[in-house]
Scaffold this motif. Sequence first.
Motif, PDB file in Angstrom:
ATOM      1  N   LYS A 221      16.671  76.181  11.484  1.00 60.43           N
ATOM      2  CA  LYS A 221      16.612  77.745  11.661  1.00 60.43           C
ATOM      3  C   LYS A 221      15.850  78.747  10.697  1.00 60.43           C
ATOM      4  O   LYS A 221      15.598  79.682  11.166  1.00 60.43           O
ATOM      5  CB  LYS A 221      18.450  77.968  11.606  1.00 60.43           C
ATOM      6  CG  LYS A 221      19.230  77.528  12.635  1.00 60.43           C
ATOM      7  CD  LYS A 221      20.769  77.719  12.421  1.00 60.43           C
ATOM      8  CE  LYS A 221      21.503  77.101  13.564  1.00 60.43           C
ATOM      9  NZ  LYS A 221      22.807  77.318  13.385  1.00 60.43           N
TER      10      LYS A 221
ATOM     11  N   TYR B 296      12.559  78.787  12.253  1.00 66.49           N
ATOM     12  CA  TYR B 296      12.832  79.993  13.347  1.00 66.49           C
ATOM     13  C   TYR B 296      12.811  81.125  12.865  1.00 66.49           C
ATOM     14  O   TYR B 296      12.115  82.159  13.396  1.00 66.49           O
ATOM     15  CB  TYR B 296      13.997  79.363  14.434  1.00 66.49           C
ATOM     16  CG  TYR B 296      14.393  80.751  15.241  1.00 66.49           C
ATOM     17  CD1 TYR B 296      13.593  80.852  16.289  1.00 66.49           C
ATOM     18  CD2 TYR B 296      15.444  81.557  14.821  1.00 66.49           C
ATOM     19  CE1 TYR B 296      13.837  82.220  17.277  1.00 66.49           C
ATOM     20  CE2 TYR B 296      15.654  82.485  15.587  1.00 66.49           C
ATOM     21  CZ  TYR B 296      14.880  83.013  17.029  1.00 66.49           C
ATOM     22  OH  TYR B 296      14.992  83.790  17.765  1.00 66.49           O
TER      23      TYR B 296
ATOM     24  N   LYS C 219      11.124  84.097  15.366  1.00 62.51           N
ATOM     25  CA  LYS C 219      11.701  85.494  15.758  1.00 62.51           C
ATOM     26  C   LYS C 219      10.378  86.516  15.865  1.00 62.51           C
ATOM     27  O   LYS C 219      10.277  87.453  17.024  1.00 62.51           O
ATOM     28  CB  LYS C 219      12.637  85.961  14.605  1.00 62.51           C
ATOM     29  CG  LYS C 219      14.024  85.775  14.758  1.00 62.51           C
ATOM     30  CD  LYS C 219      14.858  86.238  13.623  1.00 62.51           C
ATOM     31  CE  LYS C 219      16.363  85.753  13.869  1.00 62.51           C
ATOM     32  NZ  LYS C 219      17.008  86.551  12.923  1.00 62.51           N
TER      33      LYS C 219
ATOM     34  N   LYS D  31      10.773  84.893  20.434  1.00 62.76           N
ATOM     35  CA  LYS D  31      11.281  84.004  21.293  1.00 62.76           C
ATOM     36  C   LYS D  31      12.780  83.845  20.579  1.00 62.76           C
ATOM     37  O   LYS D  31      13.118  83.919  19.541  1.00 62.76           O
ATOM     38  CB  LYS D  31      10.590  82.588  20.976  1.00 62.76           C
ATOM     39  CG  LYS D  31       9.045  82.403  21.539  1.00 62.76           C
ATOM     40  CD  LYS D  31       8.685  81.081  21.156  1.00 62.76           C
ATOM     41  CE  LYS D  31       7.183  81.051  21.848  1.00 62.76           C
ATOM     42  NZ  LYS D  31       6.552  79.755  21.495  1.00 62.76           N
ATOM     43  N   THR D  32      13.780  83.326  21.569  1.00 55.94           N
ATOM     44  CA  THR D  32      15.155  83.021  21.295  1.00 55.94           C
ATOM     45  C   THR D  32      15.003  81.731  20.703  1.00 55.94           C
ATOM     46  O   THR D  32      14.051  80.816  20.849  1.00 55.94           O
ATOM     47  CB  THR D  32      15.935  83.022  22.372  1.00 55.94           C
ATOM     48  OG1 THR D  32      15.590  81.776  23.321  1.00 55.94           O
ATOM     49  CG2 THR D  32      16.009  84.280  23.371  1.00 55.94           C
ATOM     50  N   ILE D  33      16.045  81.392  19.876  1.00 58.27           N
ATOM     51  CA  ILE D  33      16.360  80.180  19.206  1.00 58.27           C
ATOM     52  C   ILE D  33      16.320  78.869  20.061  1.00 58.27           C
ATOM     53  O   ILE D  33      15.856  77.844  19.812  1.00 58.27           O
ATOM     54  CB  ILE D  33      17.216  80.033  18.237  1.00 58.27           C
ATOM     55  CG1 ILE D  33      17.208  78.834  17.020  1.00 58.27           C
ATOM     56  CG2 ILE D  33      18.731  80.063  19.002  1.00 58.27           C
ATOM     57  CD1 ILE D  33      18.158  78.880  15.882  1.00 58.27           C
ATOM     58  N   ASP D  34      16.736  79.132  21.022  1.00 52.24           N
ATOM     59  CA  ASP D  34      16.701  78.147  22.342  1.00 52.24           C
ATOM     60  C   ASP D  34      15.314  77.844  22.936  1.00 52.24           C
ATOM     61  O   ASP D  34      14.917  76.606  23.489  1.00 52.24           O
ATOM     62  CB  ASP D  34      17.774  78.328  23.404  1.00 52.24           C
ATOM     63  CG  ASP D  34      19.131  78.349  22.971  1.00 52.24           C
ATOM     64  OD1 ASP D  34      19.441  77.621  22.013  1.00 52.24           O
ATOM     65  OD2 ASP D  34      20.097  79.086  23.347  1.00 52.24           O
ATOM     66  N   GLU D  35      14.513  78.732  22.824  1.00 46.63           N
ATOM     67  CA  GLU D  35      12.860  78.698  23.445  1.00 46.63           C
ATOM     68  C   GLU D  35      12.210  78.277  22.392  1.00 46.63           C
ATOM     69  O   GLU D  35      11.332  77.537  22.465  1.00 46.63           O
ATOM     70  CB  GLU D  35      12.610  80.224  23.794  1.00 46.63           C
ATOM     71  CG  GLU D  35      13.229  80.851  24.795  1.00 46.63           C
ATOM     72  CD  GLU D  35      12.759  82.145  25.134  1.00 46.63           C
ATOM     73  OE1 GLU D  35      12.660  82.720  26.301  1.00 46.63           O
ATOM     74  OE2 GLU D  35      12.519  82.956  24.415  1.00 46.63           O
TER      75      GLU D  35
END
Length: 114
Positions: free
Chosen positions: A32, A35, A40, A44-48
């Motif tokens: 995280k 990320y 960010k 991108k989203t964290i899932d991407e």
Amino acid sequence: MRIIKTLKDIEILKEKSQIDREVLQEIEEYFKNVYNNIGKSEGKTIDEFSLKDCGIIVYIEDGDNVWDLEEIGMNPEDNGLLEADPEWIDEQPIGEDKLDSICIKYISAKEQHG
């Protein structure tokens, strides 16, 4: 050895592995953090988000041959992990065990020869 590139990889390990929950929590926190610093800003989203292009997480398990980690580019001809030159090492107590985090900058042969 477990190779972690996405949040989904961590979720699968939580469901199906015997890795200590506290260790997985530390791995997720690190993911995280990367990320937040990289993903960010890429929109991108964290899932991407994937660590594929910025540095995967590798969890070495008991029984893994640290001399031969060809899956991550550390082959026996170069003595695998044991000849790596880490950028940094961090040791963190987790319960009765410890988690050693090692950052190794890997340069592919393609990058070396430009």
